[in-house]
Each structure stands twice: as C-alpha cells, then as structure tokens.
Design a protein around this motif. Structure first.
Motif, PDB file in Angstrom:
ATOM      1  N   ALA A  24       0.666  -1.117   0.083  1.00  0.00           N
ATOM      2  CA  ALA A  24       0.099  -0.011  -0.021  1.00  0.00           C
ATOM      3  C   ALA A  24       0.883   1.152   0.042  1.00  0.00           C
ATOM      4  O   ALA A  24       0.484   2.345  -0.707  1.00  0.00           O
ATOM      5  N   ARG A  25       1.855   1.170   0.967  1.00  0.00           N
ATOM      6  CA  ARG A  25       2.933   2.409   0.794  1.00  0.00           C
ATOM      7  C   ARG A  25       3.558   2.515  -0.556  1.00  0.00           C
ATOM      8  O   ARG A  25       3.572   3.752  -1.006  1.00  0.00           O
ATOM      9  N   LEU A  26       3.891   1.499  -1.187  1.00  0.00           N
ATOM     10  CA  LEU A  26       4.454   1.565  -2.498  1.00  0.00           C
ATOM     11  C   LEU A  26       3.422   2.400  -3.455  1.00  0.00           C
ATOM     12  O   LEU A  26       3.947   3.053  -4.392  1.00  0.00           O
ATOM     13  N   ALA A  27       2.081   2.028  -3.201  1.00  0.00           N
ATOM     14  CA  ALA A  27       1.238   2.458  -4.267  1.00  0.00           C
ATOM     15  C   ALA A  27       0.939   4.104  -4.202  1.00  0.00           C
ATOM     16  O   ALA A  27       0.419   4.552  -5.000  1.00  0.00           O
ATOM     17  N   ALA A  28       1.136   4.465  -2.784  1.00  0.00           N
ATOM     18  CA  ALA A  28       0.922   5.734  -2.268  1.00  0.00           C
ATOM     19  C   ALA A  28       1.961   6.756  -3.091  1.00  0.00           C
ATOM     20  O   ALA A  28       1.579   7.927  -3.315  1.00  0.00           O
ATOM     21  N   GLY A  29       3.153   6.208  -3.403  1.00  0.00           N
ATOM     22  CA  GLY A  29       4.214   7.115  -3.981  1.00  0.00           C
ATOM     23  C   GLY A  29       4.949   7.735  -3.208  1.00  0.00           C
ATOM     24  O   GLY A  29       4.563   8.054  -1.903  1.00  0.00           O
ATOM     25  N   PRO A  30       5.741   8.633  -3.513  1.00  0.00           N
ATOM     26  CA  PRO A  30       6.652   9.565  -2.578  1.00  0.00           C
ATOM     27  C   PRO A  30       5.935  10.713  -2.009  1.00  0.00           C
ATOM     28  O   PRO A  30       4.896  11.066  -2.707  1.00  0.00           O
ATOM     29  N   ARG A  31       6.271  11.223  -0.978  1.00  0.00           N
ATOM     30  CA  ARG A  31       5.707  12.082  -0.227  1.00  0.00           C
ATOM     31  C   ARG A  31       5.625  13.520  -1.018  1.00  0.00           C
ATOM     32  O   ARG A  31       4.761  14.315  -1.201  1.00  0.00           O
ATOM     33  N   GLY A  32       6.685  13.932  -1.529  1.00  0.00           N
ATOM     34  CA  GLY A  32       7.035  15.080  -2.332  1.00  0.00           C
ATOM     35  C   GLY A  32       8.146  16.060  -1.904  1.00  0.00           C
ATOM     36  O   GLY A  32       8.352  16.931  -2.702  1.00  0.00           O
ATOM     37  N   SER A  33       8.712  15.849  -0.711  1.00  0.00           N
ATOM     38  CA  SER A  33       9.617  17.037  -0.229  1.00  0.00           C
ATOM     39  C   SER A  33      10.581  16.091   0.988  1.00  0.00           C
ATOM     40  O   SER A  33      10.254  15.495   1.822  1.00  0.00           O
ATOM     41  N   VAL A  34      11.853  16.564   0.699  1.00  0.00           N
ATOM     42  CA  VAL A  34      12.753  15.992   1.895  1.00  0.00           C
ATOM     43  C   VAL A  34      12.493  16.291   3.269  1.00  0.00           C
ATOM     44  O   VAL A  34      12.630  15.517   4.076  1.00  0.00           O
ATOM     45  N   ASP A  35      12.169  17.597   3.359  1.00  0.00           N
ATOM     46  CA  ASP A  35      11.714  17.845   4.733  1.00  0.00           C
ATOM     47  C   ASP A  35      10.330  17.412   5.098  1.00  0.00           C
ATOM     48  O   ASP A  35      10.172  17.146   6.286  1.00  0.00           O
ATOM     49  N   GLY A  36       9.393  17.128   4.224  1.00  0.00           N
ATOM     50  CA  GLY A  36       8.177  16.591   4.675  1.00  0.00           C
ATOM     51  C   GLY A  36       8.337  15.003   5.254  1.00  0.00           C
ATOM     52  O   GLY A  36       7.988  14.651   5.948  1.00  0.00           O
ATOM     53  N   ASP A  37       9.206  14.427   4.258  1.00  0.00           N
ATOM     54  CA  ASP A  37       9.632  13.024   4.692  1.00  0.00           C
ATOM     55  C   ASP A  37      10.417  12.796   5.896  1.00  0.00           C
ATOM     56  O   ASP A  37      10.092  12.100   6.837  1.00  0.00           O
ATOM     57  N   ALA A  38      11.224  14.028   6.228  1.00  0.00           N
ATOM     58  CA  ALA A  38      11.749  13.954   7.483  1.00  0.00           C
ATOM     59  C   ALA A  38      10.873  13.948   8.797  1.00  0.00           C
ATOM     60  O   ALA A  38      11.075  13.531   9.767  1.00  0.00           O
ATOM     61  N   ILE A  39       9.977  14.912   8.732  1.00  0.00           N
ATOM     62  CA  ILE A  39       9.251  15.392   9.801  1.00  0.00           C
ATOM     63  C   ILE A  39       8.205  14.140   9.989  1.00  0.00           C
ATOM     64  O   ILE A  39       8.085  13.670  11.194  1.00  0.00           O
ATOM     65  N   ALA A  40       7.784  13.462   9.028  1.00  0.00           N
ATOM     66  CA  ALA A  40       6.854  12.171   9.187  1.00  0.00           C
ATOM     67  C   ALA A  40       7.639  11.092   9.742  1.00  0.00           C
ATOM     68  O   ALA A  40       7.181  10.432  10.609  1.00  0.00           O
ATOM     69  N   LEU A  41       8.875  11.069   9.463  1.00  0.00           N
ATOM     70  CA  LEU A  41       9.716   9.733   9.658  1.00  0.00           C
ATOM     71  C   LEU A  41      10.014  10.105  11.063  1.00  0.00           C
ATOM     72  O   LEU A  41      10.050   9.098  12.162  1.00  0.00           O
ATOM     73  N   ARG A  42      10.276  11.367  11.649  1.00  0.00           N
ATOM     74  CA  ARG A  42      10.693  11.482  13.260  1.00  0.00           C
ATOM     75  C   ARG A  42       9.599  11.178  14.019  1.00  0.00           C
ATOM     76  O   ARG A  42       9.576  10.605  15.093  1.00  0.00           O
ATOM     77  N   ALA A  43       8.222  11.505  13.589  1.00  0.00           N
ATOM     78  CA  ALA A  43       6.927  11.267  14.289  1.00  0.00           C
ATOM     79  C   ALA A  43       6.818   9.788  14.267  1.00  0.00           C
ATOM     80  O   ALA A  43       6.351   9.082  15.377  1.00  0.00           O
ATOM     81  N   ILE A  44       7.108   8.943  13.244  1.00  0.00           N
ATOM     82  CA  ILE A  44       6.993   7.564  13.346  1.00  0.00           C
ATOM     83  C   ILE A  44       8.286   6.845  14.234  1.00  0.00           C
ATOM     84  O   ILE A  44       7.896   5.950  14.877  1.00  0.00           O
ATOM     85  N   LEU A  45       9.484   7.407  14.268  1.00  0.00           N
ATOM     86  CA  LEU A  45      10.343   6.743  15.397  1.00  0.00           C
ATOM     87  C   LEU A  45      10.293   7.284  16.693  1.00  0.00           C
ATOM     88  O   LEU A  45      10.871   6.531  17.453  1.00  0.00           O
ATOM     89  N   SER A  46       9.301   7.963  17.029  1.00  0.00           N
ATOM     90  CA  SER A  46       9.282   8.477  18.330  1.00  0.00           C
ATOM     91  C   SER A  46       8.920   7.622  19.195  1.00  0.00           C
ATOM     92  O   SER A  46       7.855   6.637  19.125  1.00  0.00           O
ATOM     93  N   GLY A  47       9.819   7.192  20.265  1.00  0.00           N
ATOM     94  CA  GLY A  47       9.343   6.289  21.328  1.00  0.00           C
ATOM     95  C   GLY A  47       9.885   4.862  21.021  1.00  0.00           C
ATOM     96  O   GLY A  47       9.707   3.947  21.847  1.00  0.00           O
ATOM     97  N   MET A  48      10.537   4.711  19.915  1.00  0.00           N
ATOM     98  CA  MET A  48      10.957   3.295  19.505  1.00  0.00           C
ATOM     99  C   MET A  48      12.435   3.161  20.282  1.00  0.00           C
ATOM    100  O   MET A  48      13.101   3.990  20.298  1.00  0.00           O
ATOM    101  N   SER A  49      12.747   2.118  20.287  1.00  0.00           N
ATOM    102  CA  SER A  49      13.878   1.392  20.753  1.00  0.00           C
ATOM    103  C   SER A  49      14.994   1.559  19.581  1.00  0.00           C
ATOM    104  O   SER A  49      14.629   1.389  18.350  1.00  0.00           O
TER     105      SER A  49
END
Length: 230
Positions: A24-49
């Motif tokens: 499903a993520r492959l089908a959605a395609g790229p987010r569109g900006s490097v800073d947008g990717d970074a902000i989203a990734l930081r939220a995903i990684l929050s609290g992980m080991s």
C-alpha cells in the motif's frame, strides 16, 4: 522421516500485515519533499528502541528506493551507508565531481548522491553550484558526526531538528572561527577541511541570508544545505 514445522499463525498474520502495508505504501508514491519526509519519519520513530528504529528505517529505506529516484554512492563508506539504508539501489561512482554533475544533470529525475567526507573538499564546489544542496547527512543520529553528505537539487526546509553546513575559506584557527560564530549567536563545530576550505556544522536550520552570518570569517563563505537529525 521429515517433520513438518508447526504453523505459527500469529507471526504469519503479522508478516502478512507488513507485506500488505508495504504494498500500500509503494502504491501511495513519494511524499514530495525531503523535509516533509523527515518530519513524518521523526514522528514514526518517536518512542522506539534502537533495534526497532533500525528495522523500521531499513523497511522504509527500501520502499523509498523503489520509487525510482536515482541514487549514487561515491566512496567506500557511502556505499556501505547507502546499502544499509536503501539496499542495493545505489549506483557506485568513484569521483565526487562526477557525482555532483550527475545530480545536476539528473534534476528532472530527482537524482541524489551520497558522497564520503574526505580530505579533498568536494563540498566546496557547492558554493559555485547553487542548484545543488546538502539534503541529508549520514549517520543522521544526534550522537555522532556526519561522515557522508547527500546532495540533491531540492532545497531542504526546516524540520524542527536540523544541522546546517557552512563553508569558509578563512585561515583562522578552527577554534577562533567557532568563537566568532558563537558571538554571532550560532553554535558551530568543525567537520572537515582541505584545499584552503573548511566545513562547519551549525546547530539548527540556518538560511543562507541569515544576518548572523554577516561578517563571518572568510572571504568565500556560504551555507551549502541542511540535514535533519533523528
């Protein structure tokens, strides 16, 4: 007599969920900006080991590599770092200048190049190639210094936790340059040097026209990009 391994429906269900999510993520395609990717990734990684972060980044990196944007790895370390993050998608290239020109000429396809930091100051060429910017730096965790820089044609934006890369030809000692920048309100650290040029890391997202850089040491100076920290 061969014994069939017992079924593990719980794990199988989890693995199917991962596979479906990847599709499903492959089908959605790229987010569109490097800073947008970074902000989203930081939220995903929050609290992980650390181990969880490594696993998630490996999966997401390979999904990113599948979106078709060309990736170049220049230098032995960059090839290792690229393989760890994006799998075997990166095309090896031996010369930094060749990699920079490939990024410039491949702007329409959003070509990127990860290039080793070395004694040869290839990063100084970015002052003369303003269409190219540092958009990432690996390793990108806050505990270590970058050892390879990623260059692209997309100007990076602020993500909330960034490093900015600034070049100067000042002959002052590194500590004196750091002190001068500190007096202007900028936290700086020497990263690399060679050929009469020095590369410093500035804490935070600093724009090229930031007035705090007015009068900074050196005659040939400039911000060459910024990279998120995770």
């Amino acid at each position: 007599m061969l014994i069939e391994p017992p079924a593990d429906e719980e794990r199988l269900s989890l693995e199917r969920a991962v596979a479906e999510a990847a599709r499903a993520r492959l089908a959605a395609g790229p987010r569109g900006s490097v800073d947008g990717d970074a902000i989203a990734l930081r939220a995903i990684l929050s609290g992980m080991s650390l181990s969880e972060k490594a696993a998630v980044r490996a999966v997401l990196g390979r999904l990113e590599a599948a979106d078709g944007r060309p990736l170049i790895a220049c230098g032995a370390l960059s090839q290792v770092l690229a393989a760890d993050r994006w799998g075997l998608a990166a095309r090896p290239m031996s010369e930094a200048d060749q990699a920079l020109f490939a990024v410039r000429d491949g702007a329409a396809r959003k070509t990127r190049a990860l290039i080793d930091l070395s004694a040869r100051p290839w990063w100084g060429r970015l002052l003369a190639l303003p269409m190219l910017k540092v958009i990432a730096a690996l390793p990108d965790d806050a505990t270590g210094a970058p050892r390879a820089l990623m260059v692209g044609t997309e100007a990076p934006g602020p993500t909330g936790d960034d490093r900015t890369f600034w070049v100067t030809d000042s002959a002052w000692p590194d500590a004196r340059i750091v002190e001068a920048l500190s007096q202007a309100g900028l936290a700086a650290e020497f990263l690399s040097g060679g050929g009469g040029l020095k590369l410093f890391v500035l804490t935070g997202y600093v724009q090229a026209e930031d007035i705090r850089l007015d009068g900074a040491p050196g005659g040939l100076t400039g911000v060459i990009g910024a990279a998120p920290v995770f």
